[in-house]
Write an enzyme that holds these catalytic residues in place. Structure first.
Site, PDB file in Angstrom:
ATOM      1  N   THR A  88     -27.851 165.136  12.847  1.00 34.82           N
ATOM      2  CA  THR A  88     -27.989 163.862  13.562  1.00 34.82           C
ATOM      3  C   THR A  88     -26.597 163.331  13.896  1.00 34.82           C
ATOM      4  O   THR A  88     -25.697 163.365  13.041  1.00 34.82           O
ATOM      5  CB  THR A  88     -28.739 162.827  12.691  1.00 34.82           C
ATOM      6  OG1 THR A  88     -29.934 163.433  12.220  1.00 34.82           O
ATOM      7  CG2 THR A  88     -29.066 161.577  13.478  1.00 34.82           C
ATOM      8  N   SER A 112     -21.878 168.664  11.445  1.00 33.78           N
ATOM      9  CA  SER A 112     -21.136 168.971  12.660  1.00 33.78           C
ATOM     10  C   SER A 112     -21.837 168.240  13.794  1.00 33.78           C
ATOM     11  O   SER A 112     -23.069 168.165  13.817  1.00 33.78           O
ATOM     12  CB  SER A 112     -21.154 170.489  12.922  1.00 33.78           C
ATOM     13  OG  SER A 112     -20.582 170.753  14.183  1.00 33.78           O
ATOM     14  N   ALA A 113     -21.051 167.684  14.683  1.00 34.45           N
ATOM     15  CA  ALA A 113     -21.669 167.020  15.849  1.00 34.45           C
ATOM     16  C   ALA A 113     -22.313 168.061  16.744  1.00 34.45           C
ATOM     17  O   ALA A 113     -23.127 167.722  17.604  1.00 34.45           O
ATOM     18  CB  ALA A 113     -20.612 166.248  16.627  1.00 34.45           C
ATOM     19  N   ASN A 114     -21.971 169.314  16.526  1.00 32.59           N
ATOM     20  CA  ASN A 114     -22.519 170.369  17.360  1.00 32.59           C
ATOM     21  C   ASN A 114     -22.566 171.677  16.576  1.00 32.59           C
ATOM     22  O   ASN A 114     -21.526 172.199  16.178  1.00 32.59           O
ATOM     23  CB  ASN A 114     -21.672 170.523  18.619  1.00 32.59           C
ATOM     24  CG  ASN A 114     -22.432 171.253  19.687  1.00 32.59           C
ATOM     25  OD1 ASN A 114     -23.013 172.302  19.422  1.00 32.59           O
ATOM     26  ND2 ASN A 114     -22.457 170.700  20.872  1.00 32.59           N
ATOM     27  N   HIS A 147     -26.209 164.630  29.172  1.00 36.03           N
ATOM     28  CA  HIS A 147     -27.335 164.978  28.296  1.00 36.03           C
ATOM     29  C   HIS A 147     -28.631 164.407  28.862  1.00 36.03           C
ATOM     30  O   HIS A 147     -28.614 163.498  29.695  1.00 36.03           O
ATOM     31  CB  HIS A 147     -27.138 164.409  26.884  1.00 36.03           C
ATOM     32  CG  HIS A 147     -26.224 165.222  26.029  1.00 36.03           C
ATOM     33  ND1 HIS A 147     -24.861 165.044  26.024  1.00 36.03           N
ATOM     34  CD2 HIS A 147     -26.484 166.224  25.154  1.00 36.03           C
ATOM     35  CE1 HIS A 147     -24.318 165.906  25.185  1.00 36.03           C
ATOM     36  NE2 HIS A 147     -25.271 166.636  24.627  1.00 36.03           N
ATOM     37  N   HIS A 148     -29.740 164.859  28.287  1.00 33.22           N
ATOM     38  CA  HIS A 148     -31.093 164.386  28.618  1.00 33.22           C
ATOM     39  C   HIS A 148     -31.267 162.895  28.278  1.00 33.22           C
ATOM     40  O   HIS A 148     -30.527 162.346  27.459  1.00 33.22           O
ATOM     41  CB  HIS A 148     -32.118 165.212  27.832  1.00 33.22           C
ATOM     42  CG  HIS A 148     -31.828 165.249  26.357  1.00 33.22           C
ATOM     43  ND1 HIS A 148     -32.289 164.295  25.494  1.00 33.22           N
ATOM     44  CD2 HIS A 148     -31.072 166.101  25.619  1.00 33.22           C
ATOM     45  CE1 HIS A 148     -31.865 164.564  24.276  1.00 33.22           C
ATOM     46  NE2 HIS A 148     -31.109 165.652  24.323  1.00 33.22           N
ATOM     47  N   LYS A 151     -31.617 161.196  24.601  1.00 38.57           N
ATOM     48  CA  LYS A 151     -30.489 161.086  23.658  1.00 38.57           C
ATOM     49  C   LYS A 151     -30.178 159.615  23.395  1.00 38.57           C
ATOM     50  O   LYS A 151     -30.024 158.823  24.319  1.00 38.57           O
ATOM     51  CB  LYS A 151     -29.275 161.827  24.213  1.00 38.57           C
ATOM     52  CG  LYS A 151     -28.138 161.888  23.212  1.00 38.57           C
ATOM     53  CD  LYS A 151     -27.132 162.956  23.562  1.00 38.57           C
ATOM     54  CE  LYS A 151     -25.938 162.914  22.626  1.00 38.57           C
ATOM     55  NZ  LYS A 151     -26.306 163.137  21.228  1.00 38.57           N
ATOM     56  N   THR A 158     -20.226 165.378  20.239  1.00 31.96           N
ATOM     57  CA  THR A 158     -19.412 166.529  20.667  1.00 31.96           C
ATOM     58  C   THR A 158     -18.263 166.071  21.556  1.00 31.96           C
ATOM     59  O   THR A 158     -17.127 166.540  21.404  1.00 31.96           O
ATOM     60  CB  THR A 158     -20.313 167.534  21.425  1.00 31.96           C
ATOM     61  OG1 THR A 158     -21.377 167.896  20.557  1.00 31.96           O
ATOM     62  CG2 THR A 158     -19.544 168.765  21.849  1.00 31.96           C
TER      63      THR A 158
HETATM   64  N1  LIG Z   1     -25.421 168.552  15.757  1.00 34.92           N
HETATM   65  C1  LIG Z   1     -26.056 169.245  16.697  1.00 34.92           C
HETATM   66  O1  LIG Z   1     -25.756 170.408  16.966  1.00 34.92           O
HETATM   67  C2  LIG Z   1     -27.205 168.599  17.437  1.00 34.92           C
HETATM   68  C3  LIG Z   1     -27.929 169.293  18.407  1.00 34.92           C
HETATM   69  C4  LIG Z   1     -29.040 168.675  19.004  1.00 34.92           C
HETATM   70  C5  LIG Z   1     -29.381 167.388  18.631  1.00 34.92           C
HETATM   71  N2  LIG Z   1     -28.619 166.720  17.712  1.00 34.92           N
HETATM   72  C6  LIG Z   1     -28.976 165.384  17.236  1.00 34.92           C
HETATM   73  O2  LIG Z   1     -30.050 165.523  16.306  1.00 34.92           O
HETATM   74  C7  LIG Z   1     -30.867 164.344  16.331  1.00 34.92           C
HETATM   75  C8  LIG Z   1     -32.325 164.732  16.563  1.00 34.92           C
HETATM   76  O3  LIG Z   1     -32.442 165.417  17.795  1.00 34.92           O
HETATM   77  P1  LIG Z   1     -33.877 165.873  18.367  1.00 34.92           P
HETATM   78  O4  LIG Z   1     -33.603 166.410  19.723  1.00 34.92           O
HETATM   79  O5  LIG Z   1     -34.600 166.717  17.379  1.00 34.92           O
HETATM   80  O6  LIG Z   1     -34.593 164.442  18.482  1.00 34.92           O
HETATM   81  P2  LIG Z   1     -36.164 164.140  18.501  1.00 34.92           P
HETATM   82  O7  LIG Z   1     -36.287 162.714  18.916  1.00 34.92           O
HETATM   83  O8  LIG Z   1     -36.912 165.171  19.248  1.00 34.92           O
HETATM   84  O9  LIG Z   1     -36.579 164.279  16.959  1.00 34.92           O
HETATM   85  C9  LIG Z   1     -36.162 163.410  15.960  1.00 34.92           C
HETATM   86  C10 LIG Z   1     -37.327 163.301  14.981  1.00 34.92           C
HETATM   87  O10 LIG Z   1     -36.876 162.554  13.854  1.00 34.92           O
HETATM   88  C11 LIG Z   1     -37.953 161.733  13.443  1.00 34.92           C
HETATM   89  N3  LIG Z   1     -37.424 160.658  12.624  1.00 34.92           N
HETATM   90  C12 LIG Z   1     -36.820 159.513  12.996  1.00 34.92           C
HETATM   91  N4  LIG Z   1     -36.472 158.785  11.923  1.00 34.92           N
HETATM   92  C13 LIG Z   1     -36.867 159.505  10.843  1.00 34.92           C
HETATM   93  C14 LIG Z   1     -36.781 159.294   9.434  1.00 34.92           C
HETATM   94  N5  LIG Z   1     -36.239 158.188   8.921  1.00 34.92           N
HETATM   95  N6  LIG Z   1     -37.261 160.245   8.605  1.00 34.92           N
HETATM   96  C15 LIG Z   1     -37.846 161.364   9.110  1.00 34.92           C
HETATM   97  N7  LIG Z   1     -37.959 161.613  10.429  1.00 34.92           N
HETATM   98  C16 LIG Z   1     -37.476 160.698  11.274  1.00 34.92           C
HETATM   99  C17 LIG Z   1     -38.603 161.266  14.741  1.00 34.92           C
HETATM  100  O11 LIG Z   1     -39.933 160.820  14.545  1.00 34.92           O
HETATM  101  C18 LIG Z   1     -38.538 162.543  15.576  1.00 34.92           C
HETATM  102  O12 LIG Z   1     -39.703 163.346  15.431  1.00 34.92           O
HETATM  103  C19 LIG Z   1     -30.234 163.439  17.406  1.00 34.92           C
HETATM  104  O13 LIG Z   1     -29.329 162.545  16.785  1.00 34.92           O
HETATM  105  C20 LIG Z   1     -29.460 164.414  18.288  1.00 34.92           C
HETATM  106  O14 LIG Z   1     -28.370 163.800  18.972  1.00 34.92           O
HETATM  107  C21 LIG Z   1     -27.555 167.306  17.112  1.00 34.92           C
END
Ligand SMILES: NC(=O)c1ccc[n+]([C@@H]2O[C@H](COP(=O)([O-])OP(=O)(O)OC[C@H]3O[C@@H](n4cnc5c(N)ncnc54)[C@H](O)[C@@H]3O)[C@@H](O)[C@H]2O)c1
Length: 259
Positions: A88, A112-114, A147-148, A151, A158
């Site tokens: 996250t 990691s942010a990515n 991004h989409h 987000k 990143t």
């Molecule tokens: N570091 C990386 O490489 C990377 C890559 C992609 C996405 N991300 C990040 O990861 C996060 C999630 O991305 P996503 O595309 O899966 O989003 P998403 O919205 O599809 O999924 C997030 C899920 O988390 C759930 N959620 C929210 N609060 C919660 C809690 N307290 N406890 C349990 N579940 C909870 C939501 O209901 C949802 O189903 C975002 O912050 C995104 O920016 C990071």
């Protein structure tokens, strides 16, 4: 290993597939809304998240939820003592606080942010380029990301990581500006701009610009699989490194500590 996924959204589902492909077991998929998660917890109840992880018998945790939930989840999960990978984004200004929490309770977290291996290679290419270009006073530098529309945070973690690395190699850039400019930028300001549109999985570009030309270095994610696979492999690597003593508990680790 047995993995608990906290957050069973787009990334949670994709990581589950990657984990199974790599021969891991899924101990639990925990979410506040997602109907097909194995455990649904009330929103804002991070203690319930920790209880669900504990009772699942997981040996490691991967947290991909939401910027508003991640800090509470980290605080609740760290004391379990299991290796945690957090993907996250939107909490990088709290890393010092999390590092202290990890030290206090002996928990281990890697973030990691990515998690894309390609992006981590891109970081190194950008560092090299920035070091080279910063010797040429005629070139300016800026960063753009797209991004989409789902987000929640902007600029992307990143983009901020790229900015941090560019600034390290470009001493005259001392300030990141993420807003629109309403006057001429100062030379010390590094502009990091964001676009949110449709379903773009993630694009990051670094521009080096002079009167004569522009050099653009771009990483384009094609889908989420690179992030998902990198996160699962990072948890396996973190767990192994703790077992062999290469890394020790009680720390916040970054990509470069592990890979
Ligand atoms: N570091 C990386 O490489 C990377 C890559 C992609 C996405 N991300 C990040 O990861 C996060 C999630 O991305 P996503 O595309 O899966 O989003 P998403 O919205 O599809 O999924 C997030 C899920 O988390 C759930 N959620 C929210 N609060 C919660 C809690 N307290 N406890 C349990 N579940 C909870 C939501 O209901 C949802 O189903 C975002 O912050 C995104 O920016 C990071």
């Amino acid at each position: 290993m047995k993995i608990a996924f906290v957050g069973y959204g787009k990334m949670g589902h994709m990581m589950e597939q990657c984990a199974l492909k790599d021969g891991h077991e899924v101990a639990a998929t925990i979410d506040v809304f997602s109907k097909d998660a194995s455990v649904i917890v009330p929103a804002g109840d991070s203690a319930a998240v920790a209880r669900a992880v504990k009772s699942s018998g997981a040996e490691g945790i991967i947290e991909f939820t939401h910027p508003t939930a991640v800090m509470d989840n980290i605080k609740a999960l760290l004391p379990l003592g299991l290796p945690i990978v957090v993907g996250t984004t939107g909490w990088n200004d709290k890393e010092a606080e999390v590092a202290k929490l990890a030290a206090d309770c002996g928990g281990t977290i890697m973030t990691s942010a990515n998690f894309s291996i390609g992006v981590n290679m891109f970081y190194k290419i950008v560092e090299e380029a920035a070091a080279l270009m910063s010797t040429l006073s005629e070139y300016d530098v800026a960063i753009w990301e797209a991004h989409h529309i789902q987000k929640a945070d902007s600029p992307s973690g990143t983009a901020l990581e790229i900015a941090r690395r560019v600034m390290e190699k470009t001493p005259y850039k001392t300030e990141i500006v993420t807003d629109a400019f309403h006057s001429r930028p100062e030379k010390n300001q590094l502009h990091v701009s964001s676009t949110r549109c449709g379903t773009i999985p993630g694009t990051h570009t670094v521009f080096f610009d002079s009167l004569a030309d522009t050099i653009e270095i771009t990483h384009t994610a094609r889908n989420r699989e690179g992030f998902a696979s990198g996160a699962v492999k990072s948890l396996a690597k973190l767990s192994e490194a703790l077992k062999t003593g290469k890394l020790t508990k009680g720390h916040l680790y970054k990509w470069s500590d592990l890979w």
